[in-house]
Write a protein that holds these residues in place. Structure first.
Motif, short mmCIF file in Angstrom:
data_model
loop_
_atom_site.label_atom_id
_atom_site.label_comp_id
_atom_site.label_asym_id
_atom_site.label_seq_id
_atom_site.Cartn_x
_atom_site.Cartn_y
_atom_site.Cartn_z
N VAL A 39 5.39 -28.39 43.85
CA VAL A 39 5.26 -29.02 45.17
C VAL A 39 6.55 -29.65 45.70
CG1 VAL A 39 2.76 -29.40 45.01
CG2 VAL A 39 4.34 -31.11 44.07
N GLY A 40 7.63 -29.65 44.91
CA GLY A 40 8.89 -30.22 45.39
C GLY A 40 9.50 -29.35 46.49
N ALA A 41 10.35 -30.00 47.32
CA ALA A 41 10.93 -29.27 48.46
C ALA A 41 11.74 -28.05 48.01
CB ALA A 41 11.80 -30.22 49.28
N ASN A 42 12.33 -28.13 46.83
CA ASN A 42 13.17 -27.02 46.35
C ASN A 42 12.45 -26.08 45.39
OD1 ASN A 42 15.19 -28.20 47.79
ND2 ASN A 42 16.23 -29.11 46.03
N ALA A 43 11.15 -26.30 45.18
CA ALA A 43 10.45 -25.53 44.14
C ALA A 43 10.51 -24.03 44.40
CB ALA A 43 8.99 -25.99 44.04
N PHE A 44 10.64 -23.63 45.67
CA PHE A 44 10.69 -22.19 45.97
C PHE A 44 11.95 -21.85 46.76
CE2 PHE A 44 6.25 -23.17 45.28
CZ PHE A 44 5.89 -22.16 44.40
N ALA A 45 12.95 -22.75 46.73
CA ALA A 45 14.18 -22.51 47.48
C ALA A 45 15.15 -21.74 46.60
CB ALA A 45 14.79 -23.84 47.92
N HIS A 46 15.65 -20.66 47.10
CA HIS A 46 16.62 -19.86 46.35
C HIS A 46 17.94 -19.98 47.07
CE1 HIS A 46 13.37 -18.14 44.00
NE2 HIS A 46 12.71 -18.07 45.14
N ALA A 47 18.87 -20.73 46.46
CA ALA A 47 20.13 -20.98 47.15
C ALA A 47 21.24 -20.05 46.69
CB ALA A 47 20.55 -22.44 46.95
N ALA A 48 21.28 -19.73 45.40
CA ALA A 48 22.39 -18.92 44.90
C ALA A 48 22.30 -17.50 45.45
CB ALA A 48 22.35 -18.89 43.38
N GLY A 49 23.45 -16.93 45.80
CA GLY A 49 23.50 -15.61 46.41
C GLY A 49 22.80 -14.55 45.57
N THR A 57 2.14 -39.39 52.28
CA THR A 57 1.98 -40.22 53.48
C THR A 57 1.20 -41.49 53.17
OG1 THR A 57 -0.12 -39.24 54.21
CG2 THR A 57 1.90 -38.16 54.95
N CYS A 58 0.49 -41.52 52.03
CA CYS A 58 -0.35 -42.69 51.72
C CYS A 58 0.38 -43.69 50.83
CB CYS A 58 -1.62 -42.24 51.00
SG CYS A 58 -2.74 -41.31 52.04
N ILE A 59 1.39 -43.25 50.08
CA ILE A 59 2.11 -44.16 49.19
C ILE A 59 3.57 -44.18 49.61
CG2 ILE A 59 0.47 -43.79 47.30
CD1 ILE A 59 2.49 -41.94 45.97
N SER A 60 4.42 -44.89 48.84
CA SER A 60 5.78 -45.08 49.35
C SER A 60 6.76 -44.01 48.89
CB SER A 60 6.27 -46.48 48.99
OG SER A 60 6.05 -46.73 47.64
N PHE A 61 6.30 -42.96 48.22
CA PHE A 61 7.25 -41.88 47.89
C PHE A 61 6.53 -40.55 47.75
CE2 PHE A 61 5.92 -44.01 44.01
CZ PHE A 61 5.56 -42.96 43.17
N GLY A 62 7.30 -39.48 47.91
CA GLY A 62 6.76 -38.13 47.75
C GLY A 62 7.26 -37.54 46.45
N ALA A 63 6.95 -36.27 46.24
CA ALA A 63 7.42 -35.59 45.03
C ALA A 63 8.94 -35.43 45.11
CB ALA A 63 6.75 -34.23 44.92
#
Ligand code: MN
Length: 415
Positions: free
Chosen positions: A314-324, A301-307
């Motif tokens: 800390v990435g949005a997908n770091a703990f996302a499990h998509a494959a069945g 929120t303080c700079i112009s980009f996130g991870a």
């Protein structure tokens, strides 16, 4: 923080000459988000944002917080001073450091700006590779040694805690680097940081450099050795942990790995390695693990980009499990595909799926989990933007919420 850090932390309890690995001890986290991080494109922060980040970085448990480069601008000096006063003045606050070239005016500016801190540090540096000496500084090796001796000693007259960095250490002639380390220690440096300024090293090279100086520099067992790595080849974290296995006890790093060019070693990746691979890194450290994600989100929120979404930890997908197959395994037993839990690094568990049917309370709850406690009026404004977005987008992710905290620029302003 659970314990205070003495000016010189006892490290390497074994003699470096006995040929054995140093005993497990304490790893010091030196955060440079507000200095090396802030000087990279898209990462400029102003006083209030820096102060807000400094509070959060202190809450995260770092040992040393490099708050800026005092001589760079009046604004930088003022912001270091505010951080030293408001974040660094209590007894258990982090050490507050300012960078300074090995020049009298820089060192004096660094001393003035860190003065309100309970434990200030002056971090001074001079390039030592022949390339930098000839092309940038236009001085000889002998002149560099004199300047290091004089300026480290000057810094010690202002501050008991002085870090010296031979810039471009990894491309410095090894024999000359040994001389540089000797001179800096004799002049009073308490921490010696050997940076891989250009991100050129391989892990075994970087570890080898530290083993070499530990073998050859008298008195090095009494100071803290530090690593500072850049990610130009994607090796900043790998190089940092290799250096720890070679006796380094301070790691310089930044939230979300921001920093010059490809960035610095990522703080959250280092912390997660020390926790997840304790078998290899049996060190104590002060990082409050469940503050990693909120800190990463606040920086966004303080700079112009996130991870990046695929960023480790800390990435949005770091703990996302998509494959069945993976989803099936994780439901049966999370250990099948997870080496750490999202909750352990502060990622809110996704019990609430936010969408157009979500209410104000659900939004408020998630924002608090992300580290943002809003006033009634602020929440109203964000909720209004949230409902507009929910009309256009089925699922609202955390990064969408973070963007909603800042009003979108008016189109007319662009015309
Ligand atoms: Mn750097």
């Amino acid at each position: 923080m659970s314990e205070s850090v003495p000016d010189v932390t006892p490290v390497n309890p074994r003699s470096p000459r006995d040929g054995k690995q140093p005993q497990p001890g304490r790893i010091l986290f030196f955060d440079t988000t507000l200095r090396d991080g802030e000087q990279s494109p898209g990462c400029v922060m102003y006083g209030p944002e820096k102060l807000r980040m400094a509070h959060q970085i202190a809450a995260l448990g770092v040992d040393i917080l490099e708050a800026g480069f005092a001589i760079a601008s009046e604004g930088d000096a003022e912001s270091i001073r505010n951080i030293a006063r408001e974040v660094g003045s209590s007894a258990n606050a982090p050490v507050i450091a300012s960078l300074a070239r090995a020049k009298r005016e820089d060192i004096e500016a660094a001393a003035r700006s860190t003065e309100p801190a309970a434990r200030p540090r002056i971090h001074t540096f001079l390039s030592t590779s022949d390339l930098h000496l000839a092309a940038k500084l236009k001085i000889t090796r002998a002149q560099a040694l004199d300047q290091i001796a004089e300026m480290v000693a000057l810094a010690r007259t202002y501050c008991g805690d002085v870090e010296f960095s031979p810039e471009d250490a990894t491309r410095t002639d090894p024999d000359f680097l040994v001389r540089v380390c000797e001179v800096a220690i004799q002049a009073g440096a308490t921490t010696l940081n050997l940076p891989d300024t250009v991100g050129y090293c391989l892990p075994q090279d970087y570890a080898g450099m530290f083993r070499m100086v530990r073998e050859r520099v008298p008195g090095i067992e009494n100071i803290v050795l530090s690593a500072h790595c850049h990610d130009d080849l994607g090796l900043a974290v790998a190089n940092s942990i290799a250096s720890i296995q070679a006796g380094v006890r301070q790691v310089e790093c930044a939230v979300n790995g921001i920093g010059e060019r490809a960035g610095n070693a990522s703080l959250e990746e280092l912390a997660a390695i020390f926790v997840t691979r304790r078998d290899q890194f049996p060190f104590r450290h002060n990082i409050v693990m469940n503050q990693l994600y909120p800190t990463s989100q606040m920086l966004a929120t303080c700079i112009s980009f996130g991870a990046a979404p695929n960023k480790a930890i800390v990435g949005a997908n770091a703990f996302a499990h998509a494959a069945g197959i993976h989803q099936h395994g994780v439901i049966a037993n999370p250990l099948t595909y997870e080496i750490m839990t999202p909750e352990s690094v502060g990622v809110p568990h996704n019990s609430l799926v936010l969408g157009k049917h979500s209410g104000r309370r659900a939004l408020e709850h998630r924002l608090i989990e992300l580290g943002h406690r809003l006033s009634h009026a602020e929440l109203d404004a964000v909720y209004h933007r949230f409902t507009e977005l929910a009309d256009r987008k089925k699922t609202i992710y955390d990064q969408d919420l973070i963007r909603l905290l800042k009003p979108e620029p008016k189109v007319s302003a662009l015309a």
